[in-house]
Design a protein around this motif. Structure first.
Motif, mmCIF file in Angstrom:
data_model
loop_
_atom_site.group_PDB
_atom_site.id
_atom_site.type_symbol
_atom_site.label_atom_id
_atom_site.label_comp_id
_atom_site.label_asym_id
_atom_site.label_seq_id
_atom_site.Cartn_x
_atom_site.Cartn_y
_atom_site.Cartn_z
ATOM 1 N N TYR A 116 22.190 37.658 46.462
ATOM 2 C CA TYR A 116 23.443 37.052 46.888
ATOM 3 C C TYR A 116 23.821 37.565 48.264
ATOM 4 C CZ TYR A 116 28.325 35.891 47.225
ATOM 5 O OH TYR A 116 29.519 35.403 47.662
ATOM 6 N N GLN A 117 24.210 36.637 49.116
ATOM 7 C CA GLN A 117 24.735 37.016 50.421
ATOM 8 C C GLN A 117 26.141 36.460 50.528
ATOM 9 O OE1 GLN A 117 22.153 36.014 53.624
ATOM 10 N NE2 GLN A 117 20.430 37.133 52.761
ATOM 11 N N GLU A 118 27.012 37.268 51.060
ATOM 12 C CA GLU A 118 28.429 36.929 51.140
ATOM 13 C C GLU A 118 28.670 35.717 52.018
ATOM 14 O OE1 GLU A 118 32.171 39.565 52.143
ATOM 15 O OE2 GLU A 118 30.622 40.629 51.037
ATOM 16 N N GLY A 119 29.577 34.857 51.578
ATOM 17 C CA GLY A 119 29.939 33.682 52.352
ATOM 18 C C GLY A 119 30.928 34.028 53.451
ATOM 19 N N PRO A 120 31.468 33.007 54.102
ATOM 20 C CA PRO A 120 32.399 33.222 55.209
ATOM 21 C C PRO A 120 33.698 33.905 54.764
ATOM 22 C CG PRO A 120 32.288 30.894 54.608
ATOM 23 C CD PRO A 120 31.244 31.606 53.805
ATOM 24 N N ALA A 121 34.290 34.660 55.656
ATOM 25 C CA ALA A 121 35.606 35.303 55.481
ATOM 26 C C ALA A 121 35.659 36.242 54.286
ATOM 27 C CB ALA A 121 36.715 34.260 55.388
ATOM 28 N N GLY A 122 34.554 36.860 53.968
ATOM 29 C CA GLY A 122 34.574 37.859 52.895
ATOM 30 C C GLY A 122 34.273 37.289 51.540
ATOM 31 N N GLY A 123 34.743 36.108 51.237
ATOM 32 C CA GLY A 123 34.437 35.438 49.976
ATOM 33 C C GLY A 123 34.629 36.300 48.753
ATOM 34 N N ASP A 124 33.582 36.379 47.949
ATOM 35 C CA ASP A 124 33.639 37.101 46.681
ATOM 36 C C ASP A 124 33.956 38.579 46.865
ATOM 37 O OD1 ASP A 124 33.011 34.745 45.401
ATOM 38 O OD2 ASP A 124 30.904 35.246 45.102
ATOM 39 N N ARG A 125 33.404 39.201 47.887
ATOM 40 C CA ARG A 125 33.661 40.624 48.133
ATOM 41 C C ARG A 125 35.143 40.853 48.401
ATOM 42 N NH1 ARG A 125 31.754 45.317 46.911
ATOM 43 N NH2 ARG A 125 29.704 44.594 47.473
ATOM 44 N N ALA A 126 35.751 39.992 49.195
ATOM 45 C CA ALA A 126 37.176 40.141 49.508
ATOM 46 C C ALA A 126 38.024 39.986 48.245
ATOM 47 C CB ALA A 126 37.601 39.139 50.572
ATOM 48 N N ILE A 127 37.660 39.030 47.399
ATOM 49 C CA ILE A 127 38.402 38.826 46.148
ATOM 50 C C ILE A 127 38.233 40.048 45.247
ATOM 51 C CG2 ILE A 127 38.495 37.464 44.024
ATOM 52 C CD1 ILE A 127 37.689 35.026 45.817
ATOM 53 N N HIS A 128 37.022 40.532 45.107
ATOM 54 C CA HIS A 128 36.761 41.721 44.286
ATOM 55 C C HIS A 128 37.579 42.901 44.780
ATOM 56 C CE1 HIS A 128 34.679 45.573 43.677
ATOM 57 N NE2 HIS A 128 34.424 45.112 42.472
ATOM 58 N N ASP A 129 37.513 43.175 46.074
ATOM 59 C CA ASP A 129 38.201 44.335 46.633
ATOM 60 C C ASP A 129 39.713 44.214 46.507
ATOM 61 O OD1 ASP A 129 35.681 45.262 47.230
ATOM 62 O OD2 ASP A 129 35.856 44.925 49.399
ATOM 63 N N ARG A 130 40.241 43.017 46.743
ATOM 64 C CA ARG A 130 41.687 42.792 46.611
ATOM 65 C C ARG A 130 42.131 42.999 45.164
ATOM 66 N NH1 ARG A 130 42.998 36.871 46.550
ATOM 67 N NH2 ARG A 130 42.247 37.263 44.456
ATOM 68 N N ASP A 131 41.407 42.384 44.234
ATOM 69 C CA ASP A 131 41.796 42.495 42.827
ATOM 70 C C ASP A 131 41.657 43.925 42.319
ATOM 71 O OD1 ASP A 131 42.223 39.800 43.027
ATOM 72 O OD2 ASP A 131 40.779 39.218 41.479
#
Length: 104
Positions: free
Chosen positions: A4-19
């Protein structure tokens, strides 16, 4: 094999980190667990690992579903609670849960 490679603007990683940040900042966790969800299950596991966090899992038996033994079996009656409820009971269950926190 696909990595898996992260999509634009953080994508899944940003959601994971925020949550995860929200989870770490919270005093309690209330989760509706009637509909199986890998994300909610992951968050509950992380919350249980945060030793002093109280967790309330709400399950509607009228759904005809069975609650995962990994959730119901984790109930210790103190830090992690599972409450079977109907929609008519929801407000009373939440009132009970939050008032029990104040008496601690």
């Amino acid at each position: 094999v696909h990595f898996y490679q992260e999509g634009p603007a953080g994508g899944d990683r940003a959601i994971h980190d925020r949550d995860l940040a929200w989870l770490q900042q919270s005093d309690v966790v209330v989760a509706e667990v009637t509909q199986p969800s890998l994300g909610v299950g992951y968050e509950l596991g992380r919350a249980v690992d945060m030793k002093e966090k109280k967790v309330l899992c709400l399950f509607r038996p009228s759904s005809g579903r069975a609650l995962s033994a990994m959730i119901r079996g984790a109930t210790d009656g103190r830090r992690l609670l599972v409450v079977d409820y109907s929609e008519e009971q929801l407000e009373a269950v939440l009132d009970w849960f939050f008032s029990s926190l104040q008496s601690v």
